[in-house]
Design a protein around this motif. Sequence first.
Motif, PDB file in Angstrom:
ATOM      1  N   VAL A  37      -4.515  -7.450  -0.744  1.00 33.61           N
ATOM      2  CA  VAL A  37      -5.841  -6.936  -0.397  1.00 33.61           C
ATOM      3  C   VAL A  37      -5.864  -6.830   1.127  1.00 33.61           C
ATOM      4  O   VAL A  37      -5.495  -7.766   1.829  1.00 33.61           O
ATOM      5  N   PHE A  83      -8.560  -0.694  -5.704  1.00 36.68           N
ATOM      6  CA  PHE A  83      -7.578  -1.281  -4.787  1.00 36.68           C
ATOM      7  C   PHE A  83      -6.487  -1.989  -5.570  1.00 36.68           C
ATOM      8  O   PHE A  83      -5.330  -2.003  -5.167  1.00 36.68           O
ATOM      9  N   GLU A 110     -16.115  -2.233  -1.313  1.00 33.99           N
ATOM     10  CA  GLU A 110     -14.869  -2.924  -1.003  1.00 33.99           C
ATOM     11  C   GLU A 110     -14.716  -4.137  -1.907  1.00 33.99           C
ATOM     12  O   GLU A 110     -15.708  -4.733  -2.321  1.00 33.99           O
ATOM     13  N   ILE A 146      -4.723  -0.980   2.060  1.00 31.24           N
ATOM     14  CA  ILE A 146      -4.787  -0.783   0.603  1.00 31.24           C
ATOM     15  C   ILE A 146      -6.142  -0.170   0.230  1.00 31.24           C
ATOM     16  O   ILE A 146      -6.221   0.764  -0.574  1.00 31.24           O
ATOM     17  N   ILE A 147      -7.202  -0.709   0.849  1.00 29.51           N
ATOM     18  CA  ILE A 147      -8.550  -0.215   0.539  1.00 29.51           C
ATOM     19  C   ILE A 147      -8.685   1.248   0.968  1.00 29.51           C
ATOM     20  O   ILE A 147      -9.181   2.096   0.224  1.00 29.51           O
ATOM     21  N   TYR A 166       0.836  -1.218   0.000  1.00 23.54           N
ATOM     22  CA  TYR A 166       0.000   0.000   0.000  1.00 23.54           C
ATOM     23  C   TYR A 166       0.862   1.256   0.000  1.00 23.54           C
ATOM     24  O   TYR A 166       0.352   2.369  -0.064  1.00 23.54           O
ATOM     25  N   SER A 225      -6.893   3.400  -1.496  1.00 19.68           N
ATOM     26  CA  SER A 225      -7.555   3.476  -2.801  1.00 19.68           C
ATOM     27  C   SER A 225      -8.763   4.410  -2.724  1.00 19.68           C
ATOM     28  O   SER A 225      -9.025   5.153  -3.666  1.00 19.68           O
TER      29      SER A 225
END
Length: 469
Positions: free
Chosen positions: A70, A85, A190, A74-75, A33, A78
Amino acid sequence: MLVIQNTLSGKKEEFKPINPPHVSMYVCGPTVYDYFHIGNARSFLISDMIRRYLEYKGYNVKFVMNLTDVDDKIIHKSKKENRSFSQVADTFTQAFFEDIEKLKVKPATLYPKATGHISEIITLISNLIDNGFAYNIDGNVFYNVARFKDYGKLSGKKTDELEVGARIEINNEKLNPLDFALWKKAKEDEPSWNSPWGKGRPGWHIECSAMSCKHLGDTFDIHAGGSDLIFPHHENEIAQSEAATGKPFVNYWMHFGFLNINEEKMSKSLGNFFTARDILAKYPAEAIRMFLFQTHYASPLNFSEEAIQAAQKGLEKFTNLVDKINSELSAPSQAAPMTDFDFPTFYSAFESTMDDDFNSPKAIAVLFDFIKEVNRKITESPSLNSGFYLKTKEFLEKTAIGVFGITSFEKEVPASSGIEDKLIELLLSIRATAKKEKNFTLADQIRDELLNLGVAIRDTKDKTLFKKV
Ligand SMILES: [Zn+2]
Protein backbone atom coordinates in the motif's frame (compact mmCIF):
# COMPACT_ATOMS: atom_id res chain seq x y z
CA MET A 1 37.29 -14.45 8.63
CA LEU A 2 34.44 -12.69 6.85
CA VAL A 3 34.61 -8.90 6.81
CA ILE A 4 31.79 -6.59 5.75
CA GLN A 5 31.93 -2.93 4.76
CA ASN A 6 29.52 -1.44 7.27
CA THR A 7 27.86 1.80 6.13
CA LEU A 8 27.21 2.69 9.77
CA SER A 9 30.89 2.79 10.77
CA GLY A 10 32.25 3.45 7.29
CA LYS A 11 34.71 0.60 7.89
CA LYS A 12 35.27 -3.03 7.07
CA GLU A 13 34.38 -5.03 10.16
CA GLU A 14 34.66 -8.68 11.09
CA PHE A 15 31.24 -10.29 10.83
CA LYS A 16 30.08 -11.54 14.23
CA PRO A 17 26.45 -12.61 14.22
CA ILE A 18 24.43 -12.12 17.41
CA ASN A 19 23.43 -15.75 17.73
CA PRO A 20 25.63 -17.99 15.53
CA PRO A 21 25.07 -20.14 13.53
CA HIS A 22 21.91 -18.10 12.99
CA VAL A 23 22.04 -14.93 10.91
CA SER A 24 19.14 -12.49 10.69
CA MET A 25 18.99 -10.46 7.50
CA TYR A 26 16.49 -7.93 6.18
CA VAL A 27 16.35 -6.43 2.69
CA CYS A 28 13.92 -3.74 1.56
CA GLY A 29 11.73 -5.34 -1.06
CA PRO A 30 9.67 -3.98 -3.93
CA THR A 31 6.72 -1.63 -3.97
CA VAL A 32 4.36 -3.77 -6.02
CA TYR A 33 2.94 -1.24 -8.50
CA ASP A 34 4.80 -2.31 -11.66
CA TYR A 35 7.23 -4.89 -13.05
CA PHE A 36 10.58 -4.45 -11.38
CA HIS A 37 13.46 -3.01 -13.39
CA ILE A 38 17.02 -4.18 -13.87
CA GLY A 39 18.23 -1.82 -11.10
CA ASN A 40 15.86 -3.51 -8.62
CA ALA A 41 17.01 -6.87 -9.98
CA ARG A 42 20.53 -5.96 -8.93
CA SER A 43 19.36 -5.56 -5.32
CA PHE A 44 17.48 -8.85 -5.33
CA LEU A 45 20.33 -10.81 -6.93
CA ILE A 46 23.10 -9.29 -4.81
CA SER A 47 21.21 -9.98 -1.59
CA ASP A 48 20.58 -13.52 -2.88
CA MET A 49 24.32 -13.97 -3.45
CA ILE A 50 25.17 -12.64 0.04
CA ARG A 51 22.66 -14.95 1.66
CA ARG A 52 23.92 -17.94 -0.37
CA TYR A 53 27.54 -17.25 0.64
CA LEU A 54 26.56 -17.01 4.32
CA GLU A 55 24.91 -20.40 3.88
CA TYR A 56 28.04 -21.72 2.15
CA LYS A 57 29.90 -20.73 5.34
CA GLY A 58 27.51 -22.81 7.40
CA TYR A 59 25.24 -20.07 8.70
CA ASN A 60 21.53 -20.62 9.02
CA VAL A 61 20.11 -17.46 7.48
CA LYS A 62 16.67 -16.08 8.28
CA PHE A 63 16.17 -13.85 5.27
CA VAL A 64 13.24 -11.43 5.31
CA MET A 65 12.19 -9.23 2.38
CA ASN A 66 9.15 -7.01 2.75
CA LEU A 67 6.58 -6.22 0.09
CA THR A 68 5.18 -2.69 0.14
CA ASP A 69 1.61 -3.30 -0.96
CA VAL A 70 0.00 0.00 0.00
CA ASP A 71 1.65 3.21 -1.18
CA ASP A 72 1.05 6.38 -3.21
CA LYS A 73 2.32 4.76 -6.41
CA ILE A 74 -0.03 1.78 -6.07
CA ILE A 75 -2.99 4.06 -5.29
CA HIS A 76 -2.13 6.32 -8.23
CA LYS A 77 -1.99 3.36 -10.60
CA SER A 78 -5.22 1.87 -9.29
CA LYS A 79 -7.05 5.17 -9.89
CA LYS A 80 -5.60 5.47 -13.37
CA GLU A 81 -6.63 1.94 -14.27
CA ASN A 82 -9.89 2.01 -12.38
CA ARG A 83 -9.01 -1.05 -10.30
CA SER A 84 -8.78 -1.49 -6.56
CA PHE A 85 -5.38 -0.90 -4.95
CA SER A 86 -5.30 -4.53 -3.83
CA GLN A 87 -5.88 -5.77 -7.39
CA VAL A 88 -2.88 -3.75 -8.56
CA ALA A 89 -0.78 -4.98 -5.63
CA ASP A 90 -1.81 -8.61 -6.22
CA THR A 91 -1.01 -8.44 -9.93
CA PHE A 92 2.50 -7.13 -9.36
CA THR A 93 3.18 -9.29 -6.31
CA GLN A 94 2.46 -12.26 -8.56
CA ALA A 95 4.70 -10.80 -11.28
CA PHE A 96 7.48 -10.19 -8.72
CA PHE A 97 7.44 -13.85 -7.65
CA GLU A 98 7.42 -15.05 -11.26
CA ASP A 99 10.38 -12.87 -12.17
CA ILE A 100 12.57 -13.67 -9.17
CA GLU A 101 11.94 -17.36 -9.76
CA LYS A 102 13.07 -16.97 -13.37
CA LEU A 103 16.14 -15.13 -12.08
CA LYS A 104 16.86 -18.17 -9.89
CA VAL A 105 16.65 -16.21 -6.66
CA LYS A 106 16.38 -18.50 -3.66
CA PRO A 107 13.05 -17.72 -1.97
CA ALA A 108 13.32 -15.63 1.20
CA THR A 109 12.38 -17.20 4.51
CA LEU A 110 9.51 -14.69 4.68
CA TYR A 111 7.95 -12.04 2.46
CA PRO A 112 5.86 -10.00 4.92
CA LYS A 113 3.38 -7.52 3.48
CA ALA A 114 2.69 -4.06 4.88
CA THR A 115 -1.08 -4.60 4.83
CA GLY A 116 -0.60 -7.75 6.91
CA HIS A 117 1.12 -5.76 9.69
CA ILE A 118 -1.17 -2.80 10.33
CA SER A 119 -1.66 -3.67 14.01
CA GLU A 120 2.12 -3.97 14.60
CA ILE A 121 2.59 -0.62 12.85
CA ILE A 122 -0.09 1.02 15.02
CA THR A 123 1.52 -0.40 18.19
CA LEU A 124 4.90 0.95 17.15
CA ILE A 125 3.54 4.42 16.35
CA SER A 126 1.67 4.49 19.69
CA ASN A 127 4.93 3.64 21.46
CA LEU A 128 6.70 6.52 19.67
CA ILE A 129 3.93 8.98 20.60
CA ASP A 130 3.96 7.81 24.24
CA ASN A 131 7.72 8.35 24.41
CA GLY A 132 7.56 11.79 22.85
CA PHE A 133 9.15 10.83 19.52
CA ALA A 134 6.02 11.38 17.44
CA TYR A 135 3.04 13.71 17.39
CA ASN A 136 -0.42 13.67 15.90
CA ILE A 137 -1.78 16.66 14.03
CA ASP A 138 -5.36 16.19 12.97
CA GLY A 139 -5.01 12.51 12.08
CA ASN A 140 -1.53 12.73 10.54
CA VAL A 141 1.23 11.37 12.75
CA PHE A 142 4.80 12.61 12.26
CA TYR A 143 8.14 11.53 13.64
CA ASN A 144 9.82 14.30 15.61
CA VAL A 145 13.34 14.21 14.16
CA ALA A 146 14.72 16.80 16.59
CA ARG A 147 14.01 14.42 19.50
CA PHE A 148 16.34 11.70 18.16
CA LYS A 149 19.89 12.82 18.84
CA ASP A 150 21.53 10.21 16.59
CA TYR A 151 19.62 11.31 13.49
CA GLY A 152 22.03 11.33 10.56
CA LYS A 153 24.42 8.69 11.94
CA LEU A 154 23.99 6.35 8.97
CA SER A 155 24.06 8.86 6.13
CA GLY A 156 26.52 11.23 7.82
CA LYS A 157 24.11 14.09 7.16
CA LYS A 158 23.78 16.90 9.66
CA THR A 159 20.26 17.89 10.61
CA ASP A 160 20.91 21.65 10.41
CA GLU A 161 22.20 21.31 6.82
CA LEU A 162 19.30 19.04 5.93
CA GLU A 163 16.77 21.50 7.28
CA VAL A 164 17.96 24.20 4.92
CA GLY A 165 17.43 21.89 1.94
CA ALA A 166 14.11 20.62 3.21
CA ARG A 167 12.63 24.08 3.62
CA ILE A 168 11.77 24.25 -0.07
CA GLU A 169 8.95 21.82 0.50
CA ILE A 170 7.86 23.24 3.83
CA ASN A 171 4.71 21.74 5.18
CA ASN A 172 2.79 23.84 7.70
CA GLU A 173 1.42 20.80 9.44
CA LYS A 174 4.85 19.67 10.62
CA LEU A 175 6.90 21.10 13.50
CA ASN A 176 10.11 20.67 11.56
CA PRO A 177 10.65 20.26 7.80
CA LEU A 178 12.63 17.04 8.40
CA ASP A 179 9.79 15.34 10.27
CA PHE A 180 8.30 12.49 8.26
CA ALA A 181 4.89 10.81 8.20
CA LEU A 182 4.32 7.66 10.23
CA TRP A 183 0.56 7.60 9.68
CA LYS A 184 -1.25 9.34 6.84
CA LYS A 185 -4.79 10.51 7.36
CA ALA A 186 -7.25 8.88 4.96
CA LYS A 187 -8.19 10.81 1.86
CA GLU A 188 -11.36 10.07 0.01
CA ASP A 189 -11.15 7.02 -2.34
CA GLU A 190 -8.00 5.80 -0.66
CA PRO A 191 -7.46 2.56 1.24
CA SER A 192 -7.52 3.10 5.00
CA TRP A 193 -7.53 1.32 8.32
CA ASN A 194 -8.87 2.32 11.74
CA SER A 195 -6.36 3.64 14.23
CA PRO A 196 -6.30 5.65 17.47
CA TRP A 197 -5.74 8.74 15.25
CA GLY A 198 -8.63 8.04 12.92
CA LYS A 199 -8.75 6.32 9.56
CA GLY A 200 -5.53 6.28 7.62
CA ARG A 201 -2.64 4.25 6.31
CA PRO A 202 1.01 3.75 7.28
CA GLY A 203 3.93 5.72 5.88
CA TRP A 204 6.59 3.79 4.02
CA HIS A 205 9.46 3.96 6.55
CA ILE A 206 7.48 2.66 9.51
CA GLU A 207 6.56 -0.56 7.66
CA CYS A 208 10.16 -1.75 7.59
CA SER A 209 10.72 -0.97 11.29
CA ALA A 210 7.55 -2.84 12.28
CA MET A 211 8.12 -5.87 10.06
CA SER A 212 11.83 -6.32 10.76
CA CYS A 213 11.23 -6.05 14.51
CA LYS A 214 8.39 -8.55 14.41
CA HIS A 215 10.25 -11.16 12.38
CA LEU A 216 13.90 -10.60 13.36
CA GLY A 217 13.77 -8.97 16.79
CA ASP A 218 14.77 -5.56 18.17
CA THR A 219 18.39 -5.94 17.04
CA PHE A 220 19.41 -8.04 14.07
CA ASP A 221 22.55 -8.78 12.08
CA ILE A 222 22.35 -7.43 8.52
CA HIS A 223 20.15 -4.85 6.83
CA ALA A 224 20.79 -4.34 3.13
CA GLY A 225 19.40 -2.35 0.24
CA GLY A 226 20.26 -0.01 -2.60
CA SER A 227 22.47 2.97 -1.69
CA ASP A 228 19.61 5.29 -2.72
CA LEU A 229 17.80 4.04 0.41
CA ILE A 230 20.46 5.23 2.90
CA PHE A 231 18.75 8.60 3.17
CA PRO A 232 16.05 9.09 4.16
CA HIS A 233 14.60 5.56 4.28
CA HIS A 234 17.21 3.72 6.33
CA GLU A 235 18.07 6.76 8.44
CA ASN A 236 14.37 6.95 9.32
CA GLU A 237 14.15 3.23 10.06
CA ILE A 238 16.97 3.65 12.61
CA ALA A 239 15.29 6.69 14.17
CA GLN A 240 11.97 4.84 14.55
CA SER A 241 13.31 1.50 15.77
CA GLU A 242 15.96 2.78 18.17
CA ALA A 243 13.61 5.37 19.69
CA ALA A 244 11.02 2.63 20.24
CA THR A 245 13.28 -0.07 21.68
CA GLY A 246 16.21 1.88 23.14
CA LYS A 247 18.49 -0.74 21.55
CA PRO A 248 20.76 -0.73 18.48
CA PHE A 249 18.61 -1.58 15.45
CA VAL A 250 21.08 -3.26 13.08
CA ASN A 251 24.72 -4.33 13.47
CA TYR A 252 25.79 -4.35 9.79
CA TRP A 253 24.35 -2.03 7.16
CA MET A 254 25.18 -2.99 3.56
CA HIS A 255 24.44 -0.83 0.54
CA PHE A 256 24.53 -1.68 -3.15
CA GLY A 257 25.79 0.65 -5.89
CA PHE A 258 23.70 2.28 -8.61
CA LEU A 259 23.02 0.70 -11.96
CA ASN A 260 23.21 2.93 -15.03
CA ILE A 261 22.21 2.11 -18.58
CA ASN A 262 24.80 2.85 -21.25
CA GLU A 263 26.40 5.38 -18.87
CA GLU A 264 23.11 7.20 -18.29
CA LYS A 265 20.72 7.14 -15.39
CA MET A 266 17.87 4.79 -16.17
CA SER A 267 14.57 6.59 -16.62
CA LYS A 268 11.32 6.11 -18.44
CA SER A 269 11.62 9.55 -20.03
CA LEU A 270 15.04 8.76 -21.52
CA GLY A 271 13.61 5.60 -23.03
CA ASN A 272 16.35 3.48 -21.47
CA PHE A 273 14.14 1.75 -18.95
CA PHE A 274 14.36 -2.05 -18.84
CA THR A 275 12.30 -4.35 -16.69
CA ALA A 276 13.84 -7.63 -15.58
CA ARG A 277 11.17 -9.24 -17.79
CA ASP A 278 12.51 -7.42 -20.86
CA ILE A 279 16.03 -8.69 -20.17
CA LEU A 280 14.88 -12.22 -19.31
CA ALA A 281 13.12 -12.40 -22.68
CA LYS A 282 16.51 -11.99 -24.36
CA TYR A 283 19.05 -13.54 -22.00
CA PRO A 284 19.11 -16.52 -19.64
CA ALA A 285 19.08 -15.87 -15.89
CA GLU A 286 22.63 -17.25 -15.64
CA ALA A 287 23.96 -14.54 -17.98
CA ILE A 288 22.19 -11.80 -16.00
CA ARG A 289 23.55 -13.18 -12.73
CA MET A 290 27.06 -13.52 -14.14
CA PHE A 291 26.94 -9.96 -15.46
CA LEU A 292 25.82 -8.57 -12.08
CA PHE A 293 28.28 -10.57 -10.00
CA GLN A 294 31.27 -9.59 -12.13
CA THR A 295 31.16 -6.16 -10.48
CA HIS A 296 31.54 -5.66 -6.75
CA TYR A 297 28.14 -5.06 -5.14
CA ALA A 298 29.06 -1.62 -3.77
CA SER A 299 30.44 -0.25 -7.06
CA PRO A 300 28.35 1.52 -9.65
CA LEU A 301 27.51 -0.75 -12.55
CA ASN A 302 26.84 0.10 -16.16
CA PHE A 303 24.34 -2.06 -17.99
CA SER A 304 24.71 -2.55 -21.72
CA GLU A 305 23.79 -5.35 -24.09
CA GLU A 306 27.48 -5.81 -24.94
CA ALA A 307 28.34 -6.33 -21.26
CA ILE A 308 25.67 -8.94 -20.78
CA GLN A 309 26.66 -10.71 -23.99
CA ALA A 310 30.26 -10.79 -22.78
CA ALA A 311 29.07 -12.35 -19.51
CA GLN A 312 27.11 -14.93 -21.49
CA LYS A 313 30.18 -15.75 -23.58
CA GLY A 314 32.19 -16.33 -20.39
CA LEU A 315 29.59 -18.81 -19.21
CA GLU A 316 30.37 -21.10 -22.16
CA LYS A 317 33.54 -22.17 -20.34
CA PHE A 318 31.38 -23.35 -17.44
CA THR A 319 28.88 -25.10 -19.72
CA ASN A 320 31.62 -26.91 -21.64
CA LEU A 321 33.17 -28.24 -18.46
CA VAL A 322 29.77 -29.24 -17.05
CA ASP A 323 29.03 -31.19 -20.27
CA LYS A 324 32.40 -32.89 -20.08
CA ILE A 325 31.85 -33.89 -16.43
CA ASN A 326 28.34 -35.16 -17.19
CA SER A 327 29.53 -37.34 -20.04
CA GLU A 328 32.56 -38.67 -18.12
CA LEU A 329 30.44 -39.55 -15.11
CA SER A 330 27.76 -41.26 -17.18
CA ALA A 331 30.36 -43.53 -18.87
CA PRO A 332 31.49 -46.69 -17.09
CA SER A 333 34.33 -45.73 -14.77
CA GLN A 334 37.80 -46.61 -15.82
CA ALA A 335 40.45 -48.10 -13.64
CA ALA A 336 42.60 -45.01 -13.94
CA PRO A 337 45.16 -43.95 -11.33
CA MET A 338 44.23 -41.29 -8.76
CA THR A 339 44.83 -37.79 -9.98
CA ASP A 340 46.54 -35.22 -7.90
CA PHE A 341 44.79 -31.91 -8.16
CA ASP A 342 44.95 -29.14 -5.62
CA PHE A 343 41.27 -28.64 -4.80
CA PRO A 344 41.95 -27.14 -1.33
CA THR A 345 43.91 -24.25 -2.86
CA PHE A 346 40.97 -23.33 -5.06
CA TYR A 347 38.53 -23.57 -2.16
CA SER A 348 40.67 -21.30 -0.04
CA ALA A 349 41.21 -18.82 -2.89
CA PHE A 350 37.45 -18.70 -3.45
CA GLU A 351 36.75 -18.20 0.24
CA SER A 352 39.39 -15.56 0.81
CA THR A 353 37.98 -13.40 -1.99
CA MET A 354 34.39 -13.82 -0.80
CA ASP A 355 35.39 -13.28 2.84
CA ASP A 356 36.70 -9.89 1.79
CA ASP A 357 33.32 -8.12 1.73
CA PHE A 358 31.79 -10.52 -0.81
CA ASN A 359 34.25 -9.75 -3.59
CA SER A 360 32.35 -11.70 -6.23
CA PRO A 361 34.32 -10.44 -9.29
CA LYS A 362 37.55 -11.80 -7.79
CA ALA A 363 35.82 -15.02 -6.76
CA ILE A 364 34.56 -15.51 -10.33
CA ALA A 365 38.12 -14.95 -11.55
CA VAL A 366 39.15 -17.81 -9.22
CA LEU A 367 36.49 -20.00 -10.86
CA PHE A 368 37.88 -19.21 -14.32
CA ASP A 369 41.38 -20.15 -13.09
CA PHE A 370 39.95 -23.38 -11.73
CA ILE A 371 38.32 -24.24 -15.09
CA LYS A 372 41.57 -23.48 -16.88
CA GLU A 373 43.56 -25.78 -14.58
CA VAL A 374 40.98 -28.57 -14.82
CA ASN A 375 40.99 -28.35 -18.62
CA ARG A 376 44.78 -28.44 -18.65
CA LYS A 377 44.70 -31.58 -16.51
CA ILE A 378 42.17 -33.21 -18.83
CA THR A 379 44.28 -32.44 -21.91
CA GLU A 380 47.45 -33.73 -20.24
CA SER A 381 45.99 -37.02 -19.04
CA PRO A 382 43.03 -38.20 -21.11
CA SER A 383 42.07 -41.08 -18.82
CA LEU A 384 41.30 -39.53 -15.46
CA ASN A 385 39.53 -41.44 -12.74
CA SER A 386 35.94 -40.62 -11.88
CA GLY A 387 36.97 -39.36 -8.42
CA PHE A 388 38.59 -36.38 -10.11
CA TYR A 389 35.40 -35.56 -12.01
CA LEU A 390 33.27 -36.01 -8.90
CA LYS A 391 35.44 -33.58 -6.94
CA THR A 392 35.40 -31.10 -9.82
CA LYS A 393 31.63 -31.37 -9.91
CA GLU A 394 31.42 -30.88 -6.16
CA PHE A 395 33.57 -27.75 -6.34
CA LEU A 396 31.37 -26.21 -9.03
CA GLU A 397 28.21 -27.21 -7.20
CA LYS A 398 29.34 -25.45 -4.04
CA THR A 399 30.70 -22.29 -5.66
CA ALA A 400 29.44 -21.50 -9.18
CA ILE A 401 26.04 -23.09 -8.55
CA GLY A 402 25.55 -22.82 -4.78
CA VAL A 403 26.76 -19.25 -4.32
CA PHE A 404 26.35 -17.66 -7.75
CA GLY A 405 23.72 -19.76 -9.54
CA ILE A 406 25.51 -19.24 -12.87
CA THR A 407 25.49 -22.79 -14.22
CA SER A 408 23.73 -26.11 -13.63
CA PHE A 409 24.33 -29.85 -13.94
CA GLU A 410 20.71 -30.48 -14.77
CA LYS A 411 20.03 -31.25 -18.38
CA GLU A 412 18.71 -28.23 -20.21
CA VAL A 413 15.11 -28.71 -21.17
CA PRO A 414 14.21 -27.19 -24.51
CA ALA A 415 13.00 -23.66 -23.94
CA SER A 416 9.28 -23.65 -23.27
CA SER A 417 7.32 -22.02 -26.02
CA GLY A 418 7.44 -18.53 -24.49
CA ILE A 419 7.20 -16.89 -27.89
CA GLU A 420 4.25 -19.10 -28.83
CA ASP A 421 2.23 -17.97 -25.83
CA LYS A 422 3.11 -14.37 -26.57
CA LEU A 423 1.89 -14.75 -30.17
CA ILE A 424 -1.38 -16.22 -28.93
CA GLU A 425 -1.77 -13.31 -26.49
CA LEU A 426 -1.09 -10.94 -29.37
CA LEU A 427 -3.81 -12.55 -31.50
CA LEU A 428 -6.20 -12.37 -28.56
CA SER A 429 -5.55 -8.67 -28.11
CA ILE A 430 -6.17 -8.08 -31.83
CA ARG A 431 -9.39 -10.06 -31.45
CA ALA A 432 -10.40 -7.93 -28.44
CA THR A 433 -9.86 -4.79 -30.52
CA ALA A 434 -11.86 -6.29 -33.37
CA LYS A 435 -14.75 -7.03 -31.02
CA LYS A 436 -14.65 -3.49 -29.63
CA GLU A 437 -14.87 -2.21 -33.19
CA LYS A 438 -17.74 -4.63 -33.83
CA ASN A 439 -15.69 -6.49 -36.43
CA PHE A 440 -17.11 -9.86 -35.40
CA THR A 441 -16.09 -11.55 -38.66
CA LEU A 442 -12.43 -10.99 -37.83
CA ALA A 443 -12.95 -11.88 -34.14
CA ASP A 444 -14.58 -15.20 -35.08
CA GLN A 445 -11.96 -15.92 -37.72
CA ILE A 446 -9.21 -15.57 -35.11
CA ARG A 447 -11.11 -17.82 -32.70
CA ASP A 448 -11.75 -20.53 -35.34
CA GLU A 449 -8.26 -20.53 -36.77
CA LEU A 450 -6.70 -20.72 -33.33
CA LEU A 451 -8.89 -23.74 -32.66
CA ASN A 452 -7.69 -25.31 -35.91
CA LEU A 453 -4.16 -24.90 -34.54
CA GLY A 454 -5.19 -26.62 -31.32
CA VAL A 455 -5.76 -23.53 -29.16
CA ALA A 456 -9.19 -23.26 -27.53
CA ILE A 457 -10.24 -19.90 -26.16
CA ARG A 458 -12.85 -18.92 -23.63
CA ASP A 459 -14.18 -15.40 -23.00
CA THR A 460 -14.68 -14.43 -19.36
CA LYS A 461 -15.88 -11.13 -17.94
CA ASP A 462 -12.44 -9.54 -17.71
CA LYS A 463 -10.31 -11.36 -20.22
CA THR A 464 -10.00 -14.19 -22.69
CA LEU A 465 -8.36 -17.38 -21.51
CA PHE A 466 -6.73 -19.93 -23.77
CA LYS A 467 -5.84 -23.58 -23.50
CA LYS A 468 -3.79 -25.78 -25.82
CA VAL A 469 -5.94 -28.83 -26.67
ZN1 LIG B 1 12.95 -0.63 4.12
